[in-house]
Design an enzyme around this catalytic site. Sequence first.
Site, mmCIF file in Angstrom:
data_model
loop_
_atom_site.group_PDB
_atom_site.id
_atom_site.type_symbol
_atom_site.label_atom_id
_atom_site.label_comp_id
_atom_site.label_asym_id
_atom_site.label_seq_id
_atom_site.Cartn_x
_atom_site.Cartn_y
_atom_site.Cartn_z
ATOM 1 N N CYS A 245 0.766 -0.978 0.045
ATOM 2 C CA CYS A 245 0.075 -0.130 0.050
ATOM 3 C C CYS A 245 0.944 1.081 0.045
ATOM 4 O O CYS A 245 2.148 1.035 -0.458
ATOM 5 C CB CYS A 245 -1.027 0.011 1.128
ATOM 6 S SG CYS A 245 -0.302 0.166 2.906
ATOM 7 N N ASP B 12 -8.174 3.659 1.466
ATOM 8 C CA ASP B 12 -7.348 3.567 2.427
ATOM 9 C C ASP B 12 -7.941 4.147 3.622
ATOM 10 O O ASP B 12 -8.626 5.528 3.812
ATOM 11 C CB ASP B 12 -6.328 4.891 1.949
ATOM 12 C CG ASP B 12 -4.989 4.901 2.820
ATOM 13 O OD1 ASP B 12 -5.144 4.414 4.028
ATOM 14 O OD2 ASP B 12 -3.805 5.408 2.431
ATOM 15 N N ASN C 206 2.234 1.474 4.441
ATOM 16 C CA ASN C 206 2.490 0.227 5.126
ATOM 17 C C ASN C 206 2.262 0.374 6.620
ATOM 18 O O ASN C 206 2.976 -0.168 7.245
ATOM 19 C CB ASN C 206 4.227 0.034 4.984
ATOM 20 C CG ASN C 206 4.261 -1.798 5.097
ATOM 21 O OD1 ASN C 206 5.291 -2.034 5.735
ATOM 22 N ND2 ASN C 206 3.289 -2.424 5.154
ATOM 23 N N CYS D 59 -1.430 0.691 7.239
ATOM 24 C CA CYS D 59 -2.867 0.376 7.493
ATOM 25 C C CYS D 59 -3.194 -0.938 6.456
ATOM 26 O O CYS D 59 -3.382 -2.130 7.130
ATOM 27 C CB CYS D 59 -3.866 1.411 6.917
ATOM 28 S SG CYS D 59 -3.802 2.755 8.177
ATOM 29 N N ARG D 60 -3.330 -0.880 5.296
ATOM 30 C CA ARG D 60 -3.965 -1.852 4.543
ATOM 31 C C ARG D 60 -2.760 -2.915 4.398
ATOM 32 O O ARG D 60 -3.371 -4.235 4.345
ATOM 33 C CB ARG D 60 -4.353 -1.406 2.973
ATOM 34 C CG ARG D 60 -5.391 -0.340 3.155
ATOM 35 C CD ARG D 60 -5.725 0.560 1.856
ATOM 36 N NE ARG D 60 -4.396 1.319 1.560
ATOM 37 C CZ ARG D 60 -4.125 2.095 0.219
ATOM 38 N NH1 ARG D 60 -5.101 1.772 -0.464
ATOM 39 N NH2 ARG D 60 -3.294 2.625 0.068
ATOM 40 N N SER D 61 -1.920 -2.851 3.922
ATOM 41 C CA SER D 61 -0.962 -3.834 3.556
ATOM 42 C C SER D 61 -0.487 -4.699 4.757
ATOM 43 O O SER D 61 -0.527 -5.885 4.725
ATOM 44 C CB SER D 61 0.507 -3.423 2.544
ATOM 45 O OG SER D 61 1.211 -2.657 3.342
#
Length: 148
Positions: A8, A123, A11, A13-15
């Site tokens: 993301c 995001d 690095n 939140c999402r990934s």
Amino acid sequence: MQKILFVCLGNICRSPSAEAVFATKAAAARQPVIVDSAGTGNWHVGEAPYGPMQRAAKSRGYDLSALRARQFTAADFDGFDLIVAMDAVNLRDIERLRPLGNETPVELMMAFAPEAGIKSVPDPYYTRDFDEALDLIELASEGLLSRF
């Protein structure tokens, strides 16, 4: 054994959530995989995932606390069998670093959940909807796992 990298922007939140969710689902399915995550930006290198994201993930049984942000590099193309981007901007930024002749596939996370009808995981750092991000990551992780 498959090696999968989730990417993301920062690095945080999402990934890292995708890393933890997919690792958990793969372990439950007894699918041996190596997972990691990275960000296309360098703002948060060395930092733990974002607090609200950690809390949302923990409420679903995913522990992100040991993860630390790192930046995606061209060397990641050689270290992984599949690179999974959270959105089209990250995919573009990943592709800009692709070494000449490298053929490692790069896919959008939501390509593994076409039934969701969206192309990107929004995001949550900006949307503040951590549960939506986790819902989408869980759905796409199931789709990715079904390809093994």
